[in-house]
Design an enzyme around this catalytic site. Structure first.
Site, short mmCIF file in Angstrom:
data_model
loop_
_atom_site.label_atom_id
_atom_site.label_comp_id
_atom_site.label_asym_id
_atom_site.label_seq_id
_atom_site.Cartn_x
_atom_site.Cartn_y
_atom_site.Cartn_z
CB SER A 121 12.51 23.33 8.27
OG SER A 121 11.80 24.05 7.28
CD GLN A 177 15.11 23.66 4.11
OE1 GLN A 177 14.53 24.27 5.00
NE2 GLN A 177 14.88 23.86 2.82
CE LYS A 219 16.38 17.47 3.02
NZ LYS A 219 15.07 17.79 2.45
CB THR A 248 15.72 22.38 -0.17
OG1 THR A 248 15.99 22.03 1.19
CG2 THR A 248 14.69 21.43 -0.75
CE1 TYR A 255 12.28 24.17 0.25
CE2 TYR A 255 11.63 24.83 2.46
CZ TYR A 255 11.65 23.89 1.44
OH TYR A 255 11.04 22.69 1.64
CG HIS A 275 11.02 17.82 -0.33
ND1 HIS A 275 11.76 18.95 -0.55
CD2 HIS A 275 10.21 18.14 0.71
CE1 HIS A 275 11.40 19.91 0.29
NE2 HIS A 275 10.46 19.44 1.08
C1 LIG Z 1 6.11 17.38 6.89
C2 LIG Z 1 7.41 17.51 6.20
C3 LIG Z 1 7.98 18.76 6.05
C4 LIG Z 1 9.20 18.88 5.40
N1 LIG Z 1 9.76 20.11 5.31
C5 LIG Z 1 10.93 20.23 4.68
C6 LIG Z 1 11.57 21.48 4.59
O1 LIG Z 1 11.06 22.46 5.11
N2 LIG Z 1 12.72 21.57 3.90
C7 LIG Z 1 13.31 20.47 3.34
O2 LIG Z 1 14.35 20.57 2.73
N3 LIG Z 1 12.75 19.27 3.44
C8 LIG Z 1 11.58 19.13 4.10
N4 LIG Z 1 11.04 17.90 4.19
C9 LIG Z 1 11.75 16.74 3.62
C10 LIG Z 1 12.68 16.10 4.64
O3 LIG Z 1 13.79 16.91 4.88
C11 LIG Z 1 13.20 14.74 4.15
O4 LIG Z 1 13.79 14.91 2.90
C12 LIG Z 1 12.13 13.67 4.06
O5 LIG Z 1 11.20 13.84 5.08
C13 LIG Z 1 12.78 12.33 4.14
O6 LIG Z 1 11.85 11.32 3.97
P1 LIG Z 1 11.13 10.53 5.17
O7 LIG Z 1 10.08 11.45 5.74
O8 LIG Z 1 10.53 9.34 4.50
O9 LIG Z 1 12.19 10.15 6.18
C14 LIG Z 1 9.82 17.75 4.86
C15 LIG Z 1 9.26 16.52 5.01
C16 LIG Z 1 8.06 16.38 5.68
C17 LIG Z 1 7.49 15.00 5.83
#
Ligand SMILES: Cc1cc2nc3c(=O)[nH]c(=O)nc-3n(C[C@H](O)[C@H](O)[C@H](O)COP(=O)(O)O)c2cc1C
Ligand SMILES: Cc1cc2nc3c(=O)[nH]c(=O)nc-3n(C[C@H](O)[C@H](O)[C@H](O)COP(=O)(O)O)c2cc1C
Ligand SMILES: Cc1cc2nc3c(=O)[nH]c(=O)nc-3n(C[C@H](O)[C@H](O)[C@H](O)COP(=O)(O)O)c2cc1C
Ligand SMILES: Cc1cc2nc3c(=O)[nH]c(=O)nc-3n(C[C@H](O)[C@H](O)[C@H](O)COP(=O)(O)O)c2cc1C
Lengths: 410, 410, 410, 410
Positions: free
Chosen positions: D119, D141, D276, D169, D143, D300
């Site tokens: 991230s 990843q 994404k 993202t 932003y 997400h």
């Molecule tokens: C606590 C947390 C933080 C996340 N932070 C980011 C992030 O910083 N950037 C991003 O693109 N996705 C982020 N995501 C989304 C994940 O990349 C991913 O799309 C998602 O967790 C997939 O679903 P799952 O948790 O059910 O496997 C985050 C997800 C969670 C749960």
């Protein structure tokens, strides 16, 4: 019939505003054996529940800005006026619920101008019920016994007492498996009688075979134990002993060809012959073909074949098959005025309720049955009014939509 | 209108971040009679629940990589700008929730630039509400009484006070059956008044019949008991006594032909005439045919015909029938910004919320209604942004998909 | 076979009137390791549950007014009469449930005239079971080991003992993941034996490879630890050590081409070769193509691939593919007589039950298995009677309707 | 890659045999702020739940009697071998879960030969992660901030550190509404840093605008409060102050035309550019049109637009639109090996898991992430074996069937 008001707040029994509440009160008032016997369905009870839930598949499409200040909820049945398109279905042994028993039901029905079905296995004679009913149009439910003599006598008595029709129950070639009934070793308490057959019993000649059935044990003593009929591998052995529901009600030998013809002759010309327990379009066609006067789509309130289609789900194919040639009634799971509306919109001409009447009896005897009928009558009228319909015959499929998901129902 | 921010963490009421939480707080703050009256649906309450759950059948298809830095959530209604495509639906007797009552609602709506519907059965006069609203576009909800004199007066007062439209409620030919209300023997506490009619009451001449209705009991004393209208078998008998919701709101005699024409003449040219409570395409066509100015698809928040289609499920056929000739609004079960988005995507031009405003009042009076509107406003804006839409008129069916299974909703 | 009666109230075990109750009793009577081992499904257990729930998608269409006084529930299997269209599926290590073990099952099956499947991993030798079974038609379930010698011996012994067929289990290339089994570190207690292989073990020569398999560790000592087979990246390494379910049952090398041919030769002409664990039409076609004698649609009671289709849902495509060329049986989730009826209506020729027999054993040993068979036999007969069918071969799709919503099942 | 064994009973962590158990352990081990932040979805959380439940709509059709003794679960990603078709999705601030933080994740991924997404808002610098990863194929990843300078620097550093691709993202023009996060007033504890931007912060020049954005507050002091960007009615005002997730992550100005082109130039030729957060076929077509290298179907993890389609439900239309021109990955709700199998059968080339890695960290740091990967790896292998597939590319739609009813899932 045009009734005047939709029940105002003043006239309510505040403890019992819905059939659901009536059920709860009755639940608490009945002894365990009676409660289990009345409320149970066969096996897991899924068909019993599904009869009720099937109504949840339909939604009503209300029409507005029509003058509904005068609503007529009445229909004709057996040539007489019924205040609502609903009657009380035949259920056995009503004195278990309340001392008023079948007389209470009869009087309530008469007061509310609602047809009553009397079970063969009533705890009151059909003559007493007829007397209590006056000129209210009643129906005798018939289990056509293997020993035709009993049925012959019953039919002749019913004719004489002025019954309008016989409802031959056709979903009971065997008794459904009701496990609580078995576990409780259900028995009618000795101070009650299966009233229509006590006369036969007193004569101690309960079980003569008739016609082409086999013929045995003529010399049995009075007060023998009741024994169910069975097939010994080669031939059918008839039930013997005192006539009880468990020994005599089931008759696996019945057939369109042999029995409907006989029954029509027995009943004519005074009484119509209906079949109660039709669940398929095929059998509805046979019913028309064999000249019965009407059909009740029923699965015996989920007490016989568990896993059968809910009656509301079976109704459309029966209506479709019959094409209006004879009337189609339905029972099973009706607990709301909107249920009645839905059944009629799907093509039923009339509906019957079983358990709600028993709960009414258990709650307050005759007054409880009247309360039950009043609740449903009010709900039917209100549903018609809110849907924009003023006559029962105008209730049609246009007022319904089937939803793909079962949805919610309270 | 372009608003600047999506609510940052600093400005929140941390005790109340969702309409669901608002509901919970209100639940605890209201006395039982009020809570039951506000929250209940008719009969088993299934339509009330289904109004809410219907939104769960749709999923949003979000589009990405579009510049959404400037989102305009505003729409025009009655020629004026509304900050969001949502208004506060008319609900009776708002002082039951909080001393602020309808004035609180009016001020909150004005501050948030959101249209307000005022119930005929408000506990504040329409003049006082109009004054509190300033030039915010308000609407008067109308129960067209059988005694037209009352309605005539009300309409003329509304015109004078600057109301933009009359919403004729058409789903109340009879009152729906609400069992808690009956059990609680609901009555407006004596220190509250059905404000728009107290003038009539003081004149002690409450119930003159008009037009071709029958005519009786002119000589009744002031403070008589309210009596509902009924049909005596031959003719309609009008309601009498003080004007209460329970005695006077229901009017089963209304019809397209007679009453819509009359109402249009009464209201023109200052006020538009809408019908509130349409649930079918057929009636939507009739509405267009009879020249009403707009339609609110509604089932009265599940308080009238239980078993009716959820409003979101009825919306598409109405939109289809109307074909854009007049605006189509919808109410019932809106609790999230995404609900508003879905209703609009299905063709609604505007949505209204009923209970959420009452919960807001119960929570904190005017401030609670503002909080409610802020929550929904933030959610609408956020939903649009995350779906990739910057203008309300761009919200279309392309952004939705219907799912076969109800799915989950919190 | 024509049986005489449908169980009357007198002959019941009032503590145990349904398979559900039997399950509950067994649950309480088994120790945790056994209960978990018997009852668990793979992973989350969803396929196990869905095997059962799949029956809930069908409703029965009962036909009435047919003479059903003589019902024949029997079918032919391997040229012999079976009292009902149901047998007891092979399940491993039955002595865990009750000291009666496989002998109890065999005797109950014999008394009830019901076919029995014996697991390779029985705690009783196939010869002892054969003796207890007399001329009841039994089947040997086979895990075809990578070391063919064991299987060869087993097959020859089965032939000699009079087994009618071999059921090759084909859904076990690897063991399904059963988490309770892992957590409990399930082991057969030392006083029980995997009886069919103790002879091999005593010879301390457990794991000779045969045919074209690789060949190693011939000089291992007796009582070594069992080790599963694996692939070392280049070639397959065979299991070694004492023969246990966990080390030897899984065989990922099996294929239609190589193994079915070999098996047919080994078994012919005395024993038929069936495949147990088919779940697709494609594999059913291959089974026909490779000349097997019959198919059991099975997912190993939900113990192998969780997420696989419920067996009742896979059945129709298999029936369709096979087009009657060879018999199609099914197992998985059968708990009611109506389940049997539904499977047959969907085209199965015969069904098998697994866990219910284990629960019967746990409840009362042989008597418990007999009770289980009696309950199902009564229910099958009753279902046929109430559906209007007197012969198994008349049960057809016409008696079923698929419902769109899962509905309810107890 | 051909692995040797399917996990035998000896090597298990008996306290943690499934992802569900891992979740439970993590739940108990995390402090409330972290637990809520990690586990929550936006609004009511329905999309979060539905991501998981969507897998329950499909059943696997297992094929039998195929030699599956050698199974290869590996796939190629960014030109390198990945042991399974699954990687660890980028999630912010992993040190909240365990001191091992992103380094723990990186080392676990390296050991298991599994790709890792880092991230932008990691608590470890991308250089330190790259070092821990060795030649494991990692992804940054991104932003894309409104102030491009930050993103420019980050991209150049990532290139230098050997990242294979940038995942832009695109589902975060605004932050989703997460109510627990708001209520907890979530803040990164002061001893943690958003490591990739501390350098910028130390320079105390955090927020220069670039390009055609407006330009303000250059003279701010270090350690100012972070302020989100907003639209002032006429123009966009950029975020200011220290870079935090809440102030800087969301960027509503991004568009295909302006930003994708810029990003491709920034990244080329060393790093691929992926998007994404695609959820529709329309946007997938645009992605292909704008020349991105790959797509991650994602919502997400249900943290952005609640009410969006579950990712598994959106996958087919994306696969259909893309027609194999670029790879399609998916994330959201993957918790079982069978989920991976289903996603691949529906056309995904690869899946990512987010929360399970966080739960692994919370459970046991690096070892916990390895355990998580081992569990899923074992389940994937086992699923392939039991379904009769030996290579990932053979997993196709033929192995799936969609069921009309959601069914059950544990
Ligand atoms: C606590 C947390 C933080 C996340 N932070 C980011 C992030 O910083 N950037 C991003 O693109 N996705 C982020 N995501 C989304 C994940 O990349 C991913 O799309 C998602 O967790 C997939 O679903 P799952 O948790 O059910 O496997 C985050 C997800 C969670 C749960
Ligand atoms: C306790 C009980 C006894 C019944 N006895 C009879 C009977 O003697 N004859 C008959 O034809 N149906 C009998 N029925 C079935 C009813 O006539 C009717 O079909 C059924 O009750 C309708 O379903 P409902 O109870 O859901 O309204 C009985 C039902 C109940 C509940
Ligand atoms: C307590 C209460 C009182 C209401 N009073 C009126 C009314 O006086 N006139 C009217 O047209 N609708 C009335 N409604 C219906 C609302 O205008 C609106 O149709 C409904 O509340 C929308 O559903 P919702 O509550 O789920 O948002 C009332 C609703 C409630 C809950
Ligand atoms: C405890 C247990 C052990 C089993 N052992 C075997 C076995 O050794 N061989 C085999 O082919 N099937 C075995 N099975 C599967 C059964 O033969 C049958 O397919 C399954 O139990 C049917 O599902 P049911 O239990 O829902 O009736 C076993 C099942 C259970 C429950």
């Amino acid at each position: 019939m045009v009734m005047n008001t939709i029940e105002g707040p003043g006239n309510h029994d505040l403890n019992c505003l819905t059939i659901k509440e009536l059920e709860k009160h009755a639940y608490n008032l009945m002894d365990k054996q009676t409660r289990d016997y009345y409320n149970e369905g066969a096996d897991s009870g899924s068909t019993l529940r599904e009869n009720i839930e099937a109504f949840g598949k339909y939604r009503i499409r209300p029409r507005v800005l029509r003058d509904v200040s005068s609503i007529d909820t009445s229909v004709e049945i057996f040539g007489q006026m019924n205040s609502i398109p609903l009657g009380v279905a035949p259920t056995a042994m009503q004195k278990l619920a309340h001392a008023d028993g079948e007389l209470g039901t009869a009087r309530a029905c008469k007061n509310m101008k609602v047809a009553m079905g009397l079970s063969s296995f009533a705890t009151t004679t059909l003559e007493d019920v007829a007397e209590a009913s006056g000129d209210n149009p009643n129906v005798l439910q018939l289990y056509l016994f293997e020993s035709r003599e009993h049925s012959h006598k019953l039919i002749q008595r019913a004719k004489k007492a002025g019954y309008k029709a016989v409802f031959l129950t056709v979903d009971t070639p065997f008794l459904g498996r009701r496990n609580l009934e078995i576990r409780n070793q259900f028995k009618l308490p000795p101070h009650f009688k299966i009233a229509n057959f006590t006369e036969d019993e007193d004569a101690a000649l309960v079980d003569e075979a008739t016609g082409n059935s086999s013929n045995q044990s003529k010399q049995r003593k009075p007060k023998a134990e009741p024994v169910s009929g069975y097939h010994d591998g080669e031939k059918r052995v008839l039930p013997t002993g005192p006539i009880t529901f468990h020994s005599h009600a089931a008759n696996p030998t019945l057939s369109w060809e042999r029995d409907i013809e006989w029954l029509k002759q027995e009943c004519s010309p005074e009484m119509e012959v209906w079949v109660k327990g039709i669940a398929t379009g095929e059998d509805a066609l046979l019913a028309v073909h064999h000249g019965v006067n009407g059909i009740v789509v029923s699965n015996h309130g989920g007490r016989q074949l568990n896993g059968a289609l809910a009656t509301l789900d079976a109704l459309p194919e029966v209506v479709e098959a019959v094409q209006g040639k004879i009337p189609v009634h339905v029972d099973g799971g009706v607990r709301h005025g909107t249920d009645v509306f839905k059944a009629l919109a799907l093509g039923a001409d009339f509906v019957w309720v079983g358990r709600p009447a028993l709960w009414g009896l258990a709650y307050k005897g005759q007054a409880g049955v009247e309360l039950m009928l009043r609740l449903l009558s009010d709900e039917i009228r209100l549903c018609m009014g809110l849907a924009g319909v003023t006559r029962v015959q105008d209730i049609s499929k246009d007022y319904l939509v089937k939803v793909s998901v079962l949805g919610l129902r309270g």
